[in-house]
Write a protein that holds these residues in place. Structure first.
Motif, PDB file in Angstrom:
ATOM      1  N   VAL A  33       0.845  -1.203   0.000  1.00 11.11           N
ATOM      2  CA  VAL A  33       0.000   0.000   0.000  1.00 11.11           C
ATOM      3  C   VAL A  33       0.880   1.253   0.000  1.00 11.11           C
ATOM      4  O   VAL A  33       0.622   2.200  -0.750  1.00 11.11           O
ATOM      5  CB  VAL A  33      -0.978  -0.005   1.200  1.00 11.11           C
ATOM      6  CG1 VAL A  33      -1.671   1.347   1.346  1.00 11.11           C
ATOM      7  CG2 VAL A  33      -2.010  -1.114   1.051  1.00 11.11           C
ATOM      8  N   ASP A  34       1.923   1.264   0.812  1.00  2.38           N
ATOM      9  CA  ASP A  34       2.839   2.415   0.847  1.00  2.38           C
ATOM     10  C   ASP A  34       3.517   2.625  -0.496  1.00  2.38           C
ATOM     11  O   ASP A  34       3.637   3.755  -0.981  1.00  2.38           O
ATOM     12  CB  ASP A  34       3.904   2.229   1.939  1.00  2.38           C
ATOM     13  CG  ASP A  34       3.344   2.328   3.341  1.00  2.38           C
ATOM     14  OD1 ASP A  34       2.216   2.857   3.510  1.00  2.38           O
ATOM     15  OD2 ASP A  34       4.026   1.871   4.282  1.00  2.38           O
ATOM     16  N   LEU A  35       3.960   1.543  -1.104  1.00  2.00           N
ATOM     17  CA  LEU A  35       4.636   1.627  -2.398  1.00  2.00           C
ATOM     18  C   LEU A  35       3.704   2.162  -3.484  1.00  2.00           C
ATOM     19  O   LEU A  35       4.053   3.085  -4.222  1.00  2.00           O
ATOM     20  CB  LEU A  35       5.159   0.238  -2.793  1.00  2.00           C
ATOM     21  CG  LEU A  35       6.012   0.131  -4.040  1.00  2.00           C
ATOM     22  CD1 LEU A  35       7.353   0.822  -3.825  1.00  2.00           C
ATOM     23  CD2 LEU A  35       6.221  -1.331  -4.395  1.00  2.00           C
ATOM     24  N   ILE A  36       2.502   1.634  -3.567  1.00  2.00           N
ATOM     25  CA  ILE A  36       1.537   2.056  -4.581  1.00  2.00           C
ATOM     26  C   ILE A  36       1.032   3.470  -4.309  1.00  2.00           C
ATOM     27  O   ILE A  36       0.773   4.235  -5.243  1.00  2.00           O
ATOM     28  CB  ILE A  36       0.377   1.044  -4.678  1.00  2.00           C
ATOM     29  CG1 ILE A  36       0.887  -0.323  -5.143  1.00  2.00           C
ATOM     30  CG2 ILE A  36      -0.735   1.527  -5.584  1.00  2.00           C
ATOM     31  CD1 ILE A  36       1.534  -0.326  -6.512  1.00  2.00           C
ATOM     32  N   SER A  37       0.912   3.848  -3.044  1.00  2.00           N
ATOM     33  CA  SER A  37       0.473   5.206  -2.694  1.00  2.00           C
ATOM     34  C   SER A  37       1.412   6.261  -3.269  1.00  2.00           C
ATOM     35  O   SER A  37       0.969   7.327  -3.693  1.00  2.00           O
ATOM     36  CB  SER A  37       0.411   5.377  -1.176  1.00  2.00           C
ATOM     37  OG  SER A  37      -0.655   4.676  -0.639  1.00  2.00           O
ATOM     38  N   LYS A  38       2.693   5.954  -3.287  1.00  2.00           N
ATOM     39  CA  LYS A  38       3.685   6.901  -3.820  1.00  2.00           C
ATOM     40  C   LYS A  38       3.492   7.124  -5.317  1.00  2.00           C
ATOM     41  O   LYS A  38       3.808   8.179  -5.837  1.00  2.00           O
ATOM     42  CB  LYS A  38       5.099   6.390  -3.553  1.00  2.00           C
ATOM     43  CG  LYS A  38       5.480   6.399  -2.099  1.00  2.00           C
ATOM     44  CD  LYS A  38       6.834   5.768  -1.881  1.00  2.00           C
ATOM     45  CE  LYS A  38       7.111   5.601  -0.395  1.00  2.00           C
ATOM     46  NZ  LYS A  38       8.301   4.798  -0.135  1.00  2.00           N
ATOM     47  N   ILE A  39       2.975   6.120  -5.995  1.00  2.00           N
ATOM     48  CA  ILE A  39       2.813   6.200  -7.445  1.00  2.00           C
ATOM     49  C   ILE A  39       1.426   6.711  -7.828  1.00  2.00           C
ATOM     50  O   ILE A  39       1.288   7.596  -8.666  1.00  2.00           O
ATOM     51  CB  ILE A  39       3.059   4.812  -8.086  1.00  2.00           C
ATOM     52  CG1 ILE A  39       4.464   4.313  -7.749  1.00  2.00           C
ATOM     53  CG2 ILE A  39       2.857   4.874  -9.597  1.00  2.00           C
ATOM     54  CD1 ILE A  39       4.706   2.860  -8.091  1.00  2.00           C
ATOM     55  N   TYR A  40       0.369   6.156  -7.194  1.00  2.00           N
ATOM     56  CA  TYR A  40      -0.995   6.428  -7.617  1.00  2.00           C
ATOM     57  C   TYR A  40      -1.841   7.164  -6.584  1.00  2.00           C
ATOM     58  O   TYR A  40      -3.022   7.409  -6.828  1.00  2.00           O
ATOM     59  CB  TYR A  40      -1.700   5.123  -8.008  1.00  2.00           C
ATOM     60  CG  TYR A  40      -1.053   4.450  -9.199  1.00  2.00           C
ATOM     61  CD1 TYR A  40      -1.176   4.988 -10.473  1.00  2.00           C
ATOM     62  CD2 TYR A  40      -0.296   3.298  -9.045  1.00  2.00           C
ATOM     63  CE1 TYR A  40      -0.576   4.394 -11.563  1.00  2.00           C
ATOM     64  CE2 TYR A  40       0.306   2.692 -10.139  1.00  2.00           C
ATOM     65  CZ  TYR A  40       0.169   3.241 -11.391  1.00  2.00           C
ATOM     66  OH  TYR A  40       0.765   2.650 -12.467  1.00  2.00           O
ATOM     67  N   GLY A  41      -1.265   7.506  -5.446  1.00  2.00           N
ATOM     68  CA  GLY A  41      -2.014   8.230  -4.423  1.00  2.00           C
ATOM     69  C   GLY A  41      -2.731   7.306  -3.458  1.00  2.00           C
ATOM     70  O   GLY A  41      -2.937   6.125  -3.724  1.00  2.00           O
ATOM     71  N   ASP A  42      -3.119   7.868  -2.328  1.00  2.00           N
ATOM     72  CA  ASP A  42      -3.735   7.092  -1.251  1.00  2.00           C
ATOM     73  C   ASP A  42      -5.111   6.552  -1.620  1.00  2.00           C
ATOM     74  O   ASP A  42      -5.490   5.465  -1.174  1.00  2.00           O
ATOM     75  CB  ASP A  42      -3.851   7.942   0.014  1.00  2.00           C
ATOM     76  CG  ASP A  42      -2.491   8.279   0.609  1.00  2.00           C
ATOM     77  OD1 ASP A  42      -1.535   7.512   0.378  1.00  2.00           O
ATOM     78  OD2 ASP A  42      -2.385   9.309   1.304  1.00  2.00           O
ATOM     79  N   ASP A  43      -5.877   7.297  -2.400  1.00  2.00           N
ATOM     80  CA  ASP A  43      -7.258   6.901  -2.699  1.00  2.00           C
ATOM     81  C   ASP A  43      -7.351   5.535  -3.371  1.00  2.00           C
ATOM     82  O   ASP A  43      -8.234   4.742  -3.056  1.00  2.00           O
ATOM     83  CB  ASP A  43      -7.950   7.943  -3.580  1.00  2.00           C
ATOM     84  CG  ASP A  43      -8.176   9.257  -2.857  1.00  2.00           C
ATOM     85  OD1 ASP A  43      -8.116   9.273  -1.613  1.00  2.00           O
ATOM     86  OD2 ASP A  43      -8.421  10.259  -3.546  1.00  2.00           O
ATOM     87  N   LEU A  44      -6.463   5.269  -4.290  1.00  2.00           N
ATOM     88  CA  LEU A  44      -6.554   4.025  -5.060  1.00  2.00           C
ATOM     89  C   LEU A  44      -5.625   2.917  -4.580  1.00  2.00           C
ATOM     90  O   LEU A  44      -5.787   1.770  -4.985  1.00  2.00           O
ATOM     91  CB  LEU A  44      -6.242   4.305  -6.530  1.00  2.00           C
ATOM     92  CG  LEU A  44      -7.298   5.100  -7.269  1.00  2.00           C
ATOM     93  CD1 LEU A  44      -6.809   5.481  -8.649  1.00  2.00           C
ATOM     94  CD2 LEU A  44      -8.575   4.307  -7.365  1.00  2.00           C
ATOM     95  N   SER A  45      -4.673   3.251  -3.727  1.00  2.00           N
ATOM     96  CA  SER A  45      -3.646   2.268  -3.385  1.00  2.00           C
ATOM     97  C   SER A  45      -4.215   1.003  -2.759  1.00  2.00           C
ATOM     98  O   SER A  45      -3.821  -0.104  -3.125  1.00  2.00           O
ATOM     99  CB  SER A  45      -2.585   2.887  -2.472  1.00  2.00           C
ATOM    100  OG  SER A  45      -3.168   3.333  -1.271  1.00  2.00           O
TER     101      SER A  45
END
Length: 137
Positions: A33-45
């Motif tokens: 979730v932390d890794l994806i949040s950096k790329i696509y934001g918290d809403d979609l991670s």
């Protein structure tokens, strides 16, 4: 026996990389979730990570195969003029796409969204992305 090409090696490395990220995500969802949040934001991670974790190994291999072994179609000039290829300026595949377009799709439109990476524009600025596509009709 055929020699192994550079592309084939890169495909194998990418497949192993994605599968290792999947194993890591299965063990530690918060890492993913932390890794994806950096790329696509918290809403979609969380949604993206849940979808990724739910995939089995075979599904991941099939997705990688579909992306890595694409045979570009031969299109007429008229058909090429109907195509729009959208990339972010920070997309890691942008340079490869530019080369492929120069070779195969000279008459198509390439739109580069400044400051965005892979699929970021459609996710983070969906309304403007859709308006752009509609404006091209």
């Amino acid at each position: 026996m055929q020699p192994i090409s550079r592309i084939s090696i890169l495909r194998r490395i990418f497949k192993n990389f994605v599968l290792s990220k999947h194993r890591h995500a299965l063990r530690d969802k918060s890492y993913a979730v932390d890794l994806i949040s950096k790329i696509y934001g918290d809403d979609l991670s969380k949604v993206l990570v849940d979808s990724f974790i739910a995939m089995d190994k075979e599904s991941i291999k099939n997705i990688i195969h579909a992306c890595a072994y694409v045979r570009l179609p031969l299109l007429s000039k008229d058909d090429q003029e109907k195509c729009i290829f959208c990339y972010g300026s920070n997309d890691k595949s942008l340079n490869i796409a530019k080369k492929a377009m120069r070779r195969n799709f000279k008459n198509s439109l390439m739109k580069i969204w400044k400051g965005y990476s892979h699929c970021n524009k459609i996710i983070l600025d969906n309304e403007r992305y859709c308006k752009f596509l509609i404006s091209q009709l």
